[in-house]
Design a protein around this motif. Structure first.
Motif, PDB file in Angstrom:
ATOM      1  N   ALA A  70      -6.071   3.773   9.625  1.00 51.97           N
ATOM      2  CA  ALA A  70      -6.313   2.343   9.228  1.00 51.97           C
ATOM      3  C   ALA A  70      -6.401   2.258   7.670  1.00 51.97           C
ATOM      4  O   ALA A  70      -6.351   1.048   7.092  1.00 51.97           O
ATOM      5  N   VAL A  71      -6.681   3.252   7.023  1.00 52.36           N
ATOM      6  CA  VAL A  71      -6.939   3.443   5.414  1.00 52.36           C
ATOM      7  C   VAL A  71      -5.961   4.041   4.765  1.00 52.36           C
ATOM      8  O   VAL A  71      -5.796   3.820   3.567  1.00 52.36           O
ATOM      9  N   ALA A  72      -5.318   4.817   5.358  1.00 51.48           N
ATOM     10  CA  ALA A  72      -4.594   5.914   4.590  1.00 51.48           C
ATOM     11  C   ALA A  72      -3.270   6.237   4.682  1.00 51.48           C
ATOM     12  O   ALA A  72      -2.878   6.220   6.093  1.00 51.48           O
ATOM     13  N   HIS A  73      -2.274   6.465   3.994  1.00 52.91           N
ATOM     14  CA  HIS A  73      -0.816   6.866   3.949  1.00 52.91           C
ATOM     15  C   HIS A  73      -1.106   8.560   3.598  1.00 52.91           C
ATOM     16  O   HIS A  73      -1.733   8.958   2.941  1.00 52.91           O
ATOM     17  N   HIS A  74      -0.021   9.242   4.408  1.00 54.50           N
ATOM     18  CA  HIS A  74       0.155  10.438   3.809  1.00 54.50           C
ATOM     19  C   HIS A  74       1.908  10.663   3.253  1.00 54.50           C
ATOM     20  O   HIS A  74       2.668   9.764   3.567  1.00 54.50           O
ATOM     21  N   GLN A 169       9.614  10.399 -15.549  1.00 54.19           N
ATOM     22  CA  GLN A 169      10.688   9.742 -15.496  1.00 54.19           C
ATOM     23  C   GLN A 169      11.190   9.498 -13.959  1.00 54.19           C
ATOM     24  O   GLN A 169      11.997   8.499 -13.831  1.00 54.19           O
ATOM     25  N   LEU A 170      10.347   9.908 -13.093  1.00 50.22           N
ATOM     26  CA  LEU A 170      10.498   8.954 -11.778  1.00 50.22           C
ATOM     27  C   LEU A 170       9.857   7.694 -11.608  1.00 50.22           C
ATOM     28  O   LEU A 170      10.586   7.027 -10.711  1.00 50.22           O
ATOM     29  N   GLY A 171       9.267   7.219 -12.550  1.00 49.64           N
ATOM     30  CA  GLY A 171       9.093   5.796 -12.627  1.00 49.64           C
ATOM     31  C   GLY A 171       8.322   5.379 -11.001  1.00 49.64           C
ATOM     32  O   GLY A 171       8.971   4.159 -10.782  1.00 49.64           O
ATOM     33  N   VAL A 172       7.541   6.006 -10.444  1.00 49.84           N
ATOM     34  CA  VAL A 172       7.203   5.425  -9.112  1.00 49.84           C
ATOM     35  C   VAL A 172       5.709   5.261  -9.148  1.00 49.84           C
ATOM     36  O   VAL A 172       4.805   6.097  -9.665  1.00 49.84           O
ATOM     37  N   ALA A 173       5.319   4.387  -8.445  1.00 48.33           N
ATOM     38  CA  ALA A 173       3.719   4.170  -8.128  1.00 48.33           C
ATOM     39  C   ALA A 173       3.506   4.328  -6.611  1.00 48.33           C
ATOM     40  O   ALA A 173       4.371   3.889  -5.831  1.00 48.33           O
ATOM     41  N   LEU A 174       2.658   5.495  -6.382  1.00 47.25           N
ATOM     42  CA  LEU A 174       2.353   5.465  -4.942  1.00 47.25           C
ATOM     43  C   LEU A 174       1.879   4.403  -4.203  1.00 47.25           C
ATOM     44  O   LEU A 174       1.116   3.615  -5.137  1.00 47.25           O
ATOM     45  N   PRO A 175       1.753   4.250  -2.938  1.00 48.35           N
ATOM     46  CA  PRO A 175       1.280   3.084  -2.238  1.00 48.35           C
ATOM     47  C   PRO A 175      -0.302   3.139  -2.586  1.00 48.35           C
ATOM     48  O   PRO A 175      -1.019   4.254  -2.736  1.00 48.35           O
ATOM     49  N   PRO A 176      -1.089   1.997  -2.780  1.00 46.24           N
ATOM     50  CA  PRO A 176      -2.359   1.916  -3.126  1.00 46.24           C
ATOM     51  C   PRO A 176      -3.206   2.505  -1.827  1.00 46.24           C
ATOM     52  O   PRO A 176      -4.344   2.785  -2.083  1.00 46.24           O
ATOM     53  N   THR A 177      -2.397   2.730  -0.741  1.00 46.43           N
ATOM     54  CA  THR A 177      -3.179   3.489   0.534  1.00 46.43           C
ATOM     55  C   THR A 177      -2.996   5.137   0.514  1.00 46.43           C
ATOM     56  O   THR A 177      -3.363   5.485   1.561  1.00 46.43           O
ATOM     57  N   ALA A 178      -2.340   5.337  -0.527  1.00 43.32           N
ATOM     58  CA  ALA A 178      -2.308   6.953  -0.788  1.00 43.32           C
ATOM     59  C   ALA A 178      -3.602   7.386  -1.101  1.00 43.32           C
ATOM     60  O   ALA A 178      -3.771   7.769  -2.500  1.00 43.32           O
ATOM     61  N   LEU A 179      -4.507   7.532  -0.523  1.00 42.70           N
ATOM     62  CA  LEU A 179      -5.737   7.888  -0.888  1.00 42.70           C
ATOM     63  C   LEU A 179      -6.078   9.430  -1.393  1.00 42.70           C
ATOM     64  O   LEU A 179      -5.428  10.220  -0.839  1.00 42.70           O
ATOM     65  N   LEU A 222     -14.651   4.495  -4.665  1.00 41.57           N
ATOM     66  CA  LEU A 222     -14.661   5.320  -3.670  1.00 41.57           C
ATOM     67  C   LEU A 222     -13.333   5.923  -2.934  1.00 41.57           C
ATOM     68  O   LEU A 222     -13.142   6.124  -1.908  1.00 41.57           O
ATOM     69  N   GLY A 223     -12.123   5.779  -3.683  1.00 42.46           N
ATOM     70  CA  GLY A 223     -10.969   6.252  -3.279  1.00 42.46           C
ATOM     71  C   GLY A 223     -10.180   5.087  -2.882  1.00 42.46           C
ATOM     72  O   GLY A 223      -8.921   5.093  -2.768  1.00 42.46           O
ATOM     73  N   LEU A 224     -10.781   3.805  -2.539  1.00 40.20           N
ATOM     74  CA  LEU A 224     -10.118   2.571  -2.118  1.00 40.20           C
ATOM     75  C   LEU A 224      -9.441   2.064  -3.103  1.00 40.20           C
ATOM     76  O   LEU A 224     -10.004   1.860  -4.296  1.00 40.20           O
ATOM     77  N   VAL A 225      -8.343   1.428  -3.131  1.00 38.86           N
ATOM     78  CA  VAL A 225      -7.692   0.807  -4.410  1.00 38.86           C
ATOM     79  C   VAL A 225      -7.256  -0.584  -4.182  1.00 38.86           C
ATOM     80  O   VAL A 225      -6.750  -1.071  -2.866  1.00 38.86           O
ATOM     81  N   ALA A 226      -7.920  -1.469  -4.953  1.00 37.10           N
ATOM     82  CA  ALA A 226      -7.395  -2.890  -5.123  1.00 37.10           C
ATOM     83  C   ALA A 226      -6.821  -3.506  -6.347  1.00 37.10           C
ATOM     84  O   ALA A 226      -7.158  -2.904  -7.355  1.00 37.10           O
ATOM     85  N   GLY A 227      -5.888  -4.160  -6.234  1.00 37.85           N
ATOM     86  CA  GLY A 227      -5.288  -4.654  -7.582  1.00 37.85           C
ATOM     87  C   GLY A 227      -4.109  -5.575  -7.265  1.00 37.85           C
ATOM     88  O   GLY A 227      -3.938  -6.368  -6.247  1.00 37.85           O
TER      89      GLY A 227
END
Length: 246
Positions: A70-74, A169-179, A222-227
């Motif tokens: 419900a809150v996180a991706h691997h 150089q990978l230029g990637v943003a991991l998902p905000p749910t990647a706690l 607390l590890g949760l991300v909003a933005g």
């Protein structure tokens, strides 16, 4: 007092409301009763390597198991040299050898959840970056048994974030749910964002702020991300993750 009320309202709207709403959606779905009963087979996203297939660096993400989904991706890495060379998959896990190579099919479901492609670099660009990515995997500081901590890290997402930061150089943003992606070896980290396109300040992986072109603006509580993301317009909300606006 007014400022406090505004802060509490923002916290409710940005963190508690989306997290609670997604938790209700998630719990309404059926989930495997245990890890052993989950589907860990290939999702079919990747074709078999062929003689003319390019070198590649892929990052995948899939929801984690049971209530944690419900809150996180691997997240994990998949590498391949050019040609018919086999895929190599790298995960950080909480059991056995922490940094696992080829523990599952490169595009396998995770706890029965379908993976999604987060980033793909292929061809000559991937071939040029493969040595740096392999070096970053090899020098990950939390690779010993017992060095995994689901929250706030170091966990599977801390591992992938380490590689991304070592190879901007990978230029990637991991998902905000990647706690765990904001976890650092230092208790207080203040420096470049993983993409190298902005800055980040994080306290213990629990509180932080990231402002960067690739990552956008991210508030860690607390590890949760909003933005939000300006480069590819989207909201970032706990539970739901990235919600594209166009």
């Amino acid at each position: 007092m007014r400022l406090l009320r505004l802060a509490l309202a923002a916290f409710f709207l940005l963190f508690l409301l989306p997290l609670g709403a997604h938790a209700l959606v998630w719990m309404a779905r059926e989930h495997p009763a245990s890890r052993n009963r989950a589907d860990w087979t290939s999702s079919g996203l990747l074709p078999p390597p062929a003689a003319d297939s390019p070198a590649m660096i892929h990052i995948y993400a899939a929801r984690t198991g049971r209530w944690k989904g419900a809150v996180a991706h691997h997240t994990w890495l998949v590498l391949k040299e050019a040609g018919a060379a086999p895929y190599e998959r790298y995960d950080k896990v909480g059991w056995g050898s922490p940094v696992r190579r080829d523990g599952w099919a490169p595009d396998a479901r995770w706890y029965g959840n379908m993976p999604e492609l987060v980033s793909a670099i292929e061809g000559e660009a991937a071939q040029a970056l493969l040595p740096a990515v392999r070096a970053a995997i090899a020098d990950y500081p939390f690779r010993e048994r017992g060095s995994y901590r689901a929250w706030p890290g170091p966990n599977s997402n801390s591992f992938v974030a380490h590689v991304v930061a070592r190879v901007p150089q990978l230029g990637v943003a991991l998902p905000p749910t990647a706690l765990g992606k904001d976890y650092h070896a230092e208790m207080l980290y203040a420096g470049l964002a993983p993409s190298g396109t902005g800055f980040q300040i994080v306290i213990g992986g629990l509180f932080g702020l990231t402002v960067a072109w690739v990552e956008g603006v991210e508030i860690n509580f607390l590890g949760l991300v909003a933005g939000f993301d300006l480069r590819r317009p989207a909201l970032k909300l706990p539970g739901f993750g990235r919600l594209a606006l166009v």
